[in-house]
Scaffold this motif. Structure first.
Motif: not given
Length: 281
Positions: A124, A128, A130, A132-135, A137-138, A141
Motif C-alpha cells: 500500500e 497503493n 496500483a 493490481y487489478s481492481k478485484k 486490490e479489493s 484491502r
C-alpha cells in the motif's frame, strides 16, 4: 498512603463497582465476595475488591519490572475504548475486537499473519495497490483491514506475555483457557455471575460499567508504569555492573597459578590441597 487508599475506595464506589448481577444469575463460587443482596441485586464487598486490586497491582509491577509484558483482553463494548487508550499509553498489548483461537497456544501462526499485514502495508505504501487489478486490490484491502482489526493491538507482541488481564471471564473464557494451558498468570475483573476459580487473581466488581472498568484498568496501568520504571533501573544497574566487571583486571585461573608456583618451594613443608590431590592421583 492511607489518603491514597481512601481515594481509591471513593473512586471505586462512585464508579458503582460494588453493584453485581441479579441474584438469580449469580455463581455460588462468588459467595465469599458478596456483602449483601438488595432489591434482587448482589452487592459486592468493596474490601474484597480493593484487596484483589492491590494484589494485582503488586504482581503486575513485579512482572513488568522483570522485563515481561502484559496483554489486556476485553472485547465487550464497554471495555474496548478504555483498553485501547490506557493499554496504549503504557505500551502494552491489547485484544479488543475478537480473541482468535490459538492467539497464545498457536502464537507462531499469529506472527505469520502479522508478517502478512506488514507485507500488505508495504504494498500500500509503495504504489497503493496500483499494480493490481481492481478485484485483487479489493481482496487485498479487505484482508489487510481484517488482520489489522483483529491483531493490531498485539502486533508488537514478539513473545508470550507475562500476564493476562481480562474483563469479564464468561466472555473471554477462550483466552483464559489458553493462558492456563501455557502457565501464564491471569487477572480478571469478575462480576457475581463469573467463576473466580478460573483465574489466578480475581478482582470482584461490576464488569459491565464503563466507569468501574476504567478505574480498575487505570490502577493496573499505574502499576505497569511503575514496573517499567523498575525495569529501566534494573537495566541501568545491570549495565553498570557489567561495566565494572569489564574494568577489573582479568583474574588468573587457579590452574595457571598453580603452574606458576610449581617451581617455588612449598611453605612450611606442606603442599596446596589441589597440588597434593594431583600428586596422589
Amino acid at each position: 498512603m492511607a489518603d491514597t487508599d481512601n481515594t481509591l475506595v471513593k473512586d471505586l464506589i462512585e464508579a458503582g463497582i460494588h453493584f453485581g448481577q441479579r441474584s438469580s444469575a449469580w455463581n455460588p463460587k462468588m459467595n465469599r465476595y458478596i456483602y449483601d443482596r438488595r432489591n434482587g441485586i448482589h452487592i459486592i464487598d468493596i474490601k474484597e475488591t480493593v484487596k484483589g486490586l492491590l494484589l494485582a497491582k503488586r504482581f503486575l509491577t513485579k512482572v513488568v519490572a522483570d522485563g515481561k509484558d502484559v496483554c489486556f483482553v476485553g472485547t465487550k463494548r464497554q471495555a474496548k475504548d478504555i483498553l485501547e487508550e490506557r493499554a496504549k499509553d503504557v505500551g502494552m498489548h491489547r485484544v479488543t475486537e475478537r480473541w482468535l483461537g490459538g492467539m497464545l497456544t498457536n502464537f507462531r501462526t499469529i506472527r505469520t499473519r502479522l508478517k502478512r499485514l506488514e507485507e500488505l502495508e508495504a504494498i500500500e505504501q509503495d504504489d497503493n495497490f496500483a499494480s493490481y487489478s481492481k478485484k485483487m486490490e479489493s481482496q487485498l484491502r479487505r484482508e489487510m483491514t481484517k488482520i489489522r482489526r483483529n491483531l493490531d493491538g498485539v502486533r508488537a507482541m514478539d513473545k508470550l506475555p507475562g500476564a493476562l488481564v481480562v474483563i469479564d471471564v464468561k466472555r473471554e473464557m477462550t483466552a483464559i483457557r489458553e493462558a492456563r494451558k501455557l502457565g501464564i498468570p491471569t487477572i480478571a475483573l469478575i462480576d457475581t455471575d463469573g467463576d473466580p476459580d478460573v483465574v489466578d487473581i480475581p478482582i470482584p466488581g461490576n464488569d459491565d460499567s464503563m466507569r468501574s472498568i476504567d478505574v480498575v484498568i487505570r490502577e493496573l496501568c499505574k502499576a505497569i508504569a511503575d514496573g517499567k520504571q523498575g525495569r529501566s533501573l534494573n537495566v541501568a544497574a545491570s549495565q553498570s555492573s557489567d561495566g565494572e566487571e569489564a574494568g577489573q583486571p582479568r583474574r588468573r585461573s587457579r590452574r595457571a597459578q598453580y603452574s606458576a608456583d610449581a617451581t617455588n618451594p612449598v611453605r612450611d613443608g606442606q603442599a596446596d590441597e589441589p597440588a597434593a590431590a594431583a600428586t596422589e592421583n
